[in-house]
Design a protein around this motif. Sequence first.
Motif, PDB file in Angstrom:
ATOM      1  N   ALA A 213       0.454   2.979 -35.121  1.00 29.76           N
ATOM      2  CA  ALA A 213       1.848   3.399 -35.250  1.00 29.76           C
ATOM      3  C   ALA A 213       2.721   2.735 -34.179  1.00 29.76           C
ATOM      4  O   ALA A 213       3.861   2.334 -34.447  1.00 29.76           O
ATOM      5  CB  ALA A 213       1.945   4.919 -35.158  1.00 29.76           C
ATOM      6  N   GLN A 214       2.189   2.615 -32.971  1.00 26.20           N
ATOM      7  CA  GLN A 214       2.940   1.999 -31.887  1.00 26.20           C
ATOM      8  C   GLN A 214       3.213   0.511 -32.140  1.00 26.20           C
ATOM      9  O   GLN A 214       4.199  -0.042 -31.632  1.00 26.20           O
ATOM     10  CB  GLN A 214       2.189   2.166 -30.568  1.00 26.20           C
ATOM     11  N   LYS A 215       2.360  -0.136 -32.925  1.00 26.91           N
ATOM     12  CA  LYS A 215       2.529  -1.555 -33.232  1.00 26.91           C
ATOM     13  C   LYS A 215       3.656  -1.799 -34.234  1.00 26.91           C
ATOM     14  O   LYS A 215       4.121  -2.929 -34.399  1.00 26.91           O
ATOM     15  CB  LYS A 215       1.218  -2.139 -33.784  1.00 26.91           C
ATOM     16  N   THR A 216       4.093  -0.741 -34.904  1.00 26.92           N
ATOM     17  CA  THR A 216       5.107  -0.868 -35.948  1.00 26.92           C
ATOM     18  C   THR A 216       6.454  -1.282 -35.353  1.00 26.92           C
ATOM     19  O   THR A 216       6.891  -0.731 -34.339  1.00 26.92           O
ATOM     20  CB  THR A 216       5.263   0.476 -36.693  1.00 26.92           C
ATOM     21  N   THR A 217       7.121  -2.228 -35.995  1.00 28.28           N
ATOM     22  CA  THR A 217       8.381  -2.744 -35.446  1.00 28.28           C
ATOM     23  C   THR A 217       9.612  -2.020 -35.989  1.00 28.28           C
ATOM     24  O   THR A 217      10.665  -2.032 -35.342  1.00 28.28           O
ATOM     25  CB  THR A 217       8.531  -4.246 -35.750  1.00 28.28           C
ATOM     26  N   LYS A 218       9.519  -1.391 -37.171  1.00 21.42           N
ATOM     27  CA  LYS A 218      10.723  -0.824 -37.779  1.00 21.42           C
ATOM     28  C   LYS A 218      10.623   0.674 -38.062  1.00 21.42           C
ATOM     29  O   LYS A 218      11.420   1.453 -37.547  1.00 21.42           O
ATOM     30  CB  LYS A 218      11.063  -1.576 -39.075  1.00 21.42           C
ATOM     31  N   CYS A 219       9.690   1.080 -38.879  1.00 19.44           N
ATOM     32  CA  CYS A 219       9.700   2.454 -39.367  1.00 19.44           C
ATOM     33  C   CYS A 219       8.284   2.942 -39.657  1.00 19.44           C
ATOM     34  O   CYS A 219       7.426   2.164 -40.091  1.00 19.44           O
ATOM     35  CB  CYS A 219      10.550   2.537 -40.646  1.00 19.44           C
TER      36      CYS A 219
END
Length: 477
Positions: A213-219
């Motif tokens: 989840a932390q790697k996600t850039t947008k949503c």
Amino acid sequence: MINDEILKNIERVHFIGIGGSGMYPIVQIFHSKGYKITGSDNNETETLDAVRKMGIQVFMGQRAENIGDAQLIIYTAAIMADNPELISAKQAEKEGRAYVCERADILGLITGWYEDAVCVCGTHGKTTTSSMLTQIFLDEGVDLSCVIGGKLPSINGSGRSGSSSIMVCESCEYQDHFLKFHPDVAVILNVDADHLEYFKNIENIIKSFNVFAQKTTKCIIFNGDDENSHKAVDGVDKEKITFGFDKSNDYSAVILNKKGLKTEFEVYCKQDMQPRKMAIHVPGDHNVLNALAAIAAARYEGVSWEGIRKGLDSFFGAVRRFQKIDEVKGVTIVDDYAHHPKEIECTLKAAKGLDFNRVWAVFQPFTYSRTKILMDDFVSALEIADTAVITDIMGSREKNTDGIYAEMLGERIKDSVYFLTDHELVDKQTAQQKEYNFMQCVDYIAQNAQQGDLVITLGCGDVYKLAKMLAQKLKQM
């Protein structure tokens, strides 16, 4: 470690296990980029036919010389360390003649090529949700790329290479493979205990999903009804969208009607709360949740409500997801990929809610470690069926070091059927022994199934072959 700069200087790529459903989309994407490709596999499949039609040379059987002068060799997690091609590839890498990468490393690299990589993860439902979302994008007219863990009939495969910035990528947590990906939008369907031979406990699984989840850039789009999913996104400072049956979620649903494989439901979006009627053609409340996840992701990417409705209405399931194989002499035969106790529970509950006299669950356990660790849960899930038929365990990537056999599961399940076999032969996992065991099961079911019964084969191995064998057997009787 392979990177984009290295790829710029590579022309020839070899795939060990090129016929796998997880390899095929990567082959398509690399082929579209102009790489010269070869590959090898041990079994003829429809996927191999599709690969050959792309003009790619395929070697049957895996031998050291097959890698030729390939500069990059890609292999799947199922390839054992003593595989002759992998040994040859590792030697070429040691000598500086090639790079060697596992499939997950390459797929992770590929996700970074797209501005809108929608990565669908979760313990259950990844393939169905990825397939639904892909179908929605296609019916909206989006030329997307996708990597799906199963075959989607509308694209006649498990993936495609498109020209748009959007990619839908099924993202598996097995051995933390999904942590190699670059998600722009992360869809978290659920977080449950699986792959415990690696993670050891649910706390470690939640931690891995949190890193993802932390790697996600947008949503981050996640299951608001699932406590572990909440824990997985705790402390992550990204836009969050929830889905679930509870009205507190950003996207929620109320089921209106169930008839056969079709479920009608209303979707409520907090932004306007105008109810919108949708329908899916795959059974079970869990698939309504999968549809909600796909709807939320599609709306985030700008798909119209009409495009979503059209996409869901034209989706009749991915291959091996409650897939009807045949109906012979009044016996309906269905195949499903469910291999975790929770998945089996959901699938069998959905099956029991349909209009059949009896439900037969034909289960092929996959890996010895999962069978051992989740034995109690498998017993509870399989007892939902009227009769459970247990095949020999498919060891896949594992050796049977703990002496785990099918009868250990079967003898604990009420009204189960299993066949005692020579353990030494079973451990060798020979094709002849497997076919013999499958035929034992087929003969028993064919003699005892009655008109109006549903027989559903379950497992992520090759138990689908048993479903087809049963249909043929019934036709001959």
